[in-house]
Design an enzyme around this catalytic site. Structure first.
Site, PDB file in Angstrom:
ATOM      1  N   CYS A   1       0.882  -1.173   0.000  1.00  0.00           N
ATOM      2  CA  CYS A   1       0.000   0.000   0.000  1.00  0.00           C
ATOM      3  C   CYS A   1       0.909   1.207   0.000  1.00  0.00           C
ATOM      4  O   CYS A   1       1.512   1.530   1.013  1.00  0.00           O
ATOM      5  CB  CYS A   1      -0.913   0.016   1.228  1.00  0.00           C
ATOM      6  SG  CYS A   1      -1.835   1.571   1.382  1.00  0.00           S
TER       7      CYS A   1
ATOM      8  N   CYS B   1      -0.563   4.363   2.293  1.00  0.00           N
ATOM      9  CA  CYS B   1      -0.586   4.284   3.758  1.00  0.00           C
ATOM     10  C   CYS B   1      -0.157   2.875   4.174  1.00  0.00           C
ATOM     11  O   CYS B   1       1.000   2.514   3.956  1.00  0.00           O
ATOM     12  CB  CYS B   1      -1.939   4.682   4.337  1.00  0.00           C
ATOM     13  SG  CYS B   1      -3.376   4.088   3.440  1.00  0.00           S
TER      14      CYS B   1
ATOM     15  N   CYS C   1      -2.701  -0.067   4.057  1.00  0.00           N
ATOM     16  CA  CYS C   1      -3.879  -0.922   3.903  1.00  0.00           C
ATOM     17  C   CYS C   1      -3.448  -2.388   3.832  1.00  0.00           C
ATOM     18  O   CYS C   1      -2.486  -2.732   3.149  1.00  0.00           O
ATOM     19  CB  CYS C   1      -4.645  -0.546   2.640  1.00  0.00           C
ATOM     20  SG  CYS C   1      -5.273   1.146   2.703  1.00  0.00           S
TER      21      CYS C   1
END
Lengths: 217, 94
Positions: free
Chosen positions: A117, A120, A122
């Site tokens: 990700c 961020c 995820c």
């Protein structure tokens, strides 16, 4: 001194920029504490409710993912459901992905999948629990899309020539689970033996599932 | 909600600077890829993140890119790819 200058952590000798990981936001921490204390004060939730929820989140881990993978290895109909109707397939294990949706990608002789990700961190938490620290680090997030083969090699994953690498950037509403390849020579193994083989990293796709003898090598 | 694009369609990701909770990373902006699948309609994260309803919903796709399209000096295999979720309002026909 072999290099012409001292340098801090901001760049390497080949000129690539390495950004430091951000410190946790103090504003977000204060906000979280304030909201939590208010909810407890007004009797909406209790401290015990919160503690129990954290404990439940922390207790999820790769064993649940391993059960799903082994079921797919040993039951072709389940594998079909898992790949094509992933949310319903994991619900059979009591997992609810909502409001996200699950996307399962299969490693084959031709393709190796890996998940990152970039925006961020995820991660398929309902299945694999808390992501490893390296998964959240800026260097993994930047390099997994830019030089996935170098990253795989650092994780000890040497791919045979000709195998395609497919990176999945988990940037929005899907969460990804890699269905690793079942190692050859495990045809007679029991479900329990197989589940013990499946690692977290193989379900993120930075590693393959290996037999114990290979893992030691 | 109707999808404007179908699997196999070539699309170019929009090159625009937009602050906020945008889910289109800079490294795919301006790049051309192929629709891999229609994911479905979701609340718009650019609004949802700020306490709004996220309405109207936006159609979300998975787009497949050749790594060599994303990184001109990519040194892996020629058929290496990357797949990522992109909202319809971030793409145009290519």
């Amino acid at each position: 001194m072999s290099n012409d200058h001292d340098h801090g952590p901001t760049h390497t000798h080949d000129g690539k920029l390495i950004q430091e990981d951000e410190l946790p936001s103090i504003e977000a921490q204060i906000l979280e504490t304030s909201v939590r204390e208010l909810l407890i004060e007004k009797g909406v939730v209790s401290g015990e409710d919160i503690r129990r929820a954290i404990e439940a989140m922390d207790s999820r881990g790769e064993s649940l993912g391993a059960k799903i993978v082994v079921r797919a290895w040993t039951d072709p109909k389940y594998k079909d459901r898992l790949l094509n109707n992933s949310d319903d397939a994991v619900r059979e294990f009591g997992i609810n992905m909502s409001p996200m949706e699950l996307c399962v990608v299969e490693n084959t002789d031709e393709v190796h999948n890996m998940v990152v990700c970039t925006l961020c961190s995820c991660y398929p938490r309902p299945i694999l629990g808390i992501p490893p620290a390296w998964y959240k680090r800026r260097d993994y997030r930047a390099r997994a899309v830019r030089e996935p083969r170098a990253v795989l090699q650092e994780f000890g994953t040497d791919l045979p020539d000709g195998k395609q690498v497919r990176v999945h950037d988990s940037n929005a509403d899907l969460r990804y689970l890699v269905l690793p390849k079942r190692p050859e020579g495990t045809e007679d193994w029991t479900v329990e033996q197989l589940e013990a083989l499946v690692t977290r990293d193989s379900m993120i796709g930075v590693s393959d599932v290996r037999l114990p003898s290979e893992a030691d090598a | 909600m109707k999808n404007k694009y179908s699997p196999g369609d070539k699309v170019q990701i929009m090159q625009r600077n937009q602050p906020g909770h945008v889910r289109t990373p800079i490294y795919v902006r301006g790049k051309t890829g192929v629709i891999e699948r229609i994911v479905g309609s979701f609340p718009n994260p650019e609004l949802l993140a700020y306490g709004n309803s996220g309405l109207p919903y936006k159609m979300l796709y998975r787009v497949n890119f050749k790594q060599s399209e994303l990184w001109p000096d990519y040194d892996g295999q020629a058929d290496d790819t990357l797949e990522i979720e992109i909202y319809e309002h971030w793409m145009a026909p290519a």
